[in-house]
Design a protein around this motif. Structure first.
Motif, short mmCIF file in Angstrom:
data_model
loop_
_atom_site.label_atom_id
_atom_site.label_comp_id
_atom_site.label_asym_id
_atom_site.label_seq_id
_atom_site.Cartn_x
_atom_site.Cartn_y
_atom_site.Cartn_z
N ASN A 179 0.81 -1.21 0.00
CA ASN A 179 0.00 0.00 0.00
C ASN A 179 0.85 1.27 0.00
O ASN A 179 0.38 2.33 -0.42
N GLN A 180 2.08 1.15 0.49
CA GLN A 180 2.94 2.33 0.60
C GLN A 180 3.69 2.64 -0.69
O GLN A 180 4.40 3.65 -0.77
N LEU A 181 3.53 1.82 -1.71
CA LEU A 181 4.25 2.03 -2.96
C LEU A 181 3.66 3.14 -3.81
O LEU A 181 4.34 3.71 -4.66
N TRP A 182 2.39 3.46 -3.57
CA TRP A 182 1.66 4.28 -4.54
C TRP A 182 1.70 5.78 -4.27
O TRP A 182 1.28 6.56 -5.11
N ALA A 183 2.17 6.20 -3.13
CA ALA A 183 2.22 7.63 -2.81
C ALA A 183 3.59 7.98 -2.25
O ALA A 183 4.28 7.13 -1.69
N GLY A 184 3.99 9.21 -2.42
CA GLY A 184 5.26 9.65 -1.87
C GLY A 184 6.21 10.17 -2.93
O GLY A 184 5.84 10.42 -4.07
N ARG A 185 7.47 10.30 -2.57
CA ARG A 185 8.46 10.94 -3.44
C ARG A 185 8.69 10.18 -4.73
O ARG A 185 9.00 10.77 -5.76
N ASP A 186 8.56 8.84 -4.71
CA ASP A 186 8.87 8.03 -5.88
C ASP A 186 7.65 7.77 -6.76
O ASP A 186 7.69 6.88 -7.61
N SER A 187 6.59 8.52 -6.57
CA SER A 187 5.35 8.28 -7.30
C SER A 187 4.90 9.53 -8.05
O SER A 187 4.96 10.64 -7.53
N ASP A 188 4.43 9.32 -9.28
CA ASP A 188 3.85 10.40 -10.07
C ASP A 188 2.37 10.63 -9.75
O ASP A 188 1.77 11.58 -10.26
N LEU A 189 1.79 9.78 -8.93
CA LEU A 189 0.35 9.81 -8.72
C LEU A 189 -0.04 10.99 -7.83
O LEU A 189 0.62 11.28 -6.84
N SER A 190 -1.16 11.62 -8.17
CA SER A 190 -1.56 12.83 -7.46
C SER A 190 -2.89 12.70 -6.74
O SER A 190 -3.25 13.57 -5.95
N TRP A 191 -3.65 11.62 -6.98
CA TRP A 191 -4.97 11.49 -6.34
C TRP A 191 -5.36 10.02 -6.29
O TRP A 191 -4.76 9.18 -6.96
N TYR A 192 -6.38 9.72 -5.47
CA TYR A 192 -6.87 8.35 -5.39
C TYR A 192 -8.32 8.31 -4.94
O TYR A 192 -8.85 9.26 -4.38
N TYR A 193 -8.96 7.17 -5.22
CA TYR A 193 -10.26 6.85 -4.62
C TYR A 193 -10.25 5.39 -4.22
O TYR A 193 -9.42 4.61 -4.69
N ASN A 194 -11.16 5.03 -3.31
CA ASN A 194 -11.15 3.67 -2.76
C ASN A 194 -12.54 3.05 -2.69
O ASN A 194 -12.76 2.11 -1.92
N TYR A 195 -13.48 3.57 -3.49
CA TYR A 195 -14.87 3.09 -3.55
C TYR A 195 -15.66 3.42 -2.29
O TYR A 195 -16.78 2.94 -2.12
#
Length: 311
Positions: A35-51
């Protein structure tokens, strides 16, 4: 005291995030480290949703500017006029979370057994008026229900908007439900995806499109990767694409869209698609492998080790 170096690096990290690219988050209970792979300094991702309507605990320490959470009303309960969901989102806002966008029902034209919320358009319209219209008045941007890519998707949306109009219109004024962007889902080839989006733009020419679930499901690795590359280029290039979320943030052995359309192999290592989606270099990891790739030892070090062994 915060150093200038830290501030510059933090600013560069924020600037490198892709404002369109997000995460459809499916938490891994057995491997929470994933779960910790998707956010932070090494990620281009800017937003999320979880249903769901509440942020995920894995990202509770991140601000909306770092990783924007977007609440979703997944389906409709026995009472379509119930405002529990609205009250929960309002509570988030009262607690200090800046809610900027919300998402409507998940695949309401699809059956529960395949992940759809299976909601009749008339009931969905009532739930929308009760829960979403008040948020629009507060300045929150609303995403229409995300229908499947099947034949029933557009007819369902037309009926839903027709029911909305019946609820909100008066003898003196013709009205419809408020909405700001149109989410779509797609799990077939790239040509079909482009046509699917084109049909929606033909129906609603000024719509901003969000692709909130997509992949080329149950295919061999080569066409899966080719589809990924084509779609990313298309989404990042076209202005009418507001945001997108690839459906693959899980391990290969836990995938319901095929073992090759994933971000992680069975050992939790980033695949080529997973690494590229995060903005990193390709890894060469086989999605269906069960172990981390062997570390490559530089030739010079290997030769030195051999010589030392012979002394």
């Amino acid at each position: 005291m915060v150093s200038w170096t830290y501030l510059v690096l933090a600013g560069l990290a924020a600037a490198q995030r892709n404002e369109k690219r997000g995460l459809c988050f499916v938490p891994n209970e057995d491997h929470p480290e994933d779960n910790q792979l998707w956010a932070g300094r090494d990620s281009d991702l800017s937003w999320y949703y979880n249903y769901q309507e509440r942020p995920s605990p894995a990202y509770s320490d991140l601000s909306q500017d770092e990783f924007e959470f977007i609440p979703m009303m997944w389906g409709v309960g026995p009472d379509p006029d119930d405002t529990t969901w609205l009250n929960q989102v309002r509570q988030l806002m009262d607690d200090g979370l800046e809610v900027r966008h919300v998402l409507g029902f998940n695949e309401p034209d699809g059956p529960n057994e395949y992940g759809g919320s299976d909601v009749a358009p008339a009931l969905a319209a009532r739930a929308w008026v009760a829960n979403f219209e008040p948020l629009a008045e507060m300045g929150v941007k609303l995403g229409l229900p995300a229908c499947t890519g099947g034949w029933d998707g557009m007819p369902w949306l037309r009926q839903f908007l027709g029911n909305c109009s019946e609820l909100l219109s008066t003898d003196d004024e013709r009205r419809n439900c408020t909405w700001d962007f149109l989410p779509v889902h797609w799990y077939d080839n790239f040509g079909g995806l482009a046509s699917h989006i084109g049909e929606r733009l033909a129906e609603w020419p000024d719509a901003e499109i969000w692709i909130t679930e997509y992949a080329y499901a149950h295919q061999d690795l080569a066409p899966t990767q080719e589809f990924y590359n084509q779609s990313i280029d298309y989404f990042d290039r076209e202005d009418f694409i507001g945001r997108y979320t690839y459906f693959g943030a899980f391990r290969s052995d836990n995938s319901n869209v095929g073992p090759n359309a994933v971000f992680l192999n069975n050992a939790g290592e980033l695949t080529d698609i997973g690494a590229l989606y995060l903005g990193q270099e390709e890894t060469g990891v086989d999605p269906q492998s069960w172990a981390a790739p062997s570390a490559r030892v530089p030739a010079g070090l290997l030769l030195g080790a051999v010589l030392l062994a012979l002394l």
